[in-house]
Design an enzyme around this catalytic site. Structure first.
Site, PDB file in Angstrom:
ATOM      1  N   HIS A  95       0.868  -1.361   0.112  1.00  0.00           N
ATOM      2  CA  HIS A  95       0.109   0.053   0.131  1.00  0.00           C
ATOM      3  C   HIS A  95       0.954   1.256  -0.082  1.00  0.00           C
ATOM      4  CE1 HIS A  95       0.951  -0.878   4.255  1.00  0.00           C
ATOM      5  NE2 HIS A  95       0.538   0.269   4.437  1.00  0.00           N
TER       6      HIS A  95
ATOM      7  N   ASP B  19      -0.725   4.683  -0.574  1.00  0.00           N
ATOM      8  CA  ASP B  19      -1.482   5.165   0.596  1.00  0.00           C
ATOM      9  C   ASP B  19      -0.560   5.793   1.648  1.00  0.00           C
ATOM     10  OD1 ASP B  19      -3.701   4.092  -0.530  1.00  0.00           O
ATOM     11  OD2 ASP B  19      -3.806   2.492   0.961  1.00  0.00           O
TER      12      ASP B  19
END
Length: 122
Positions: free
Chosen positions: A87, A90
């Site tokens: 991720h 993010d």
């Protein structure tokens, strides 16, 4: 003071140890954390923590959204630079949001300790 505490898997022990050093301050703060980190901090130190989703499931984005509307005064995000993160976009978005909104963000123990020491004096 409202703080977010986040740590990658390889840094969870470090955030637990860091929290132990600054328990008097952290007990006076409103703390939010990603899921596993929040659970470990609560279990280790009894801190009251608003737990978000785990980072890979969107917890970093949830914290970033709260930061963007002024709900955070600082972020301690102990990142593991040696381990690829699924991720990563993010993570970058959260750190960018700190820069955009001028919110202090520590990504390693040394910088986190400096911020926490300063906040302890306030």
């Amino acid at each position: 003071m409202k703080l977010a505490l986040i740590a990658h898997d390889g840094k969870k022990d470090a955030i637990i140890a860091l929290a132990a050093e600054f328990l008097p301050l952290l007990r006076r703060c409103q703390i939010m954390a990603t899921g596993t980190t929040g659970g470990r901090l609560h279990a280790a130190h009894g801190l009251t923590i608003e737990r978000m989703l785990s980072g890979p499931m969107g917890g970093d984005l949830q914290i970033g959204a709260r930061l963007a509307v002024g709900d955070l005064d600082g972020v301690i995000f102990l990142r593991d630079p040696m381990t690829p993160q699924p991720h990563e976009p993010d993570i970058n978005a959260l750190v960018r949001a700190c820069d955009v909104h001028d919110v202090p963000c520590a990504t390693n123990v040394s910088t986190a300790r400096l911020l926490l020491e300063r906040w302890s004096q306030a």
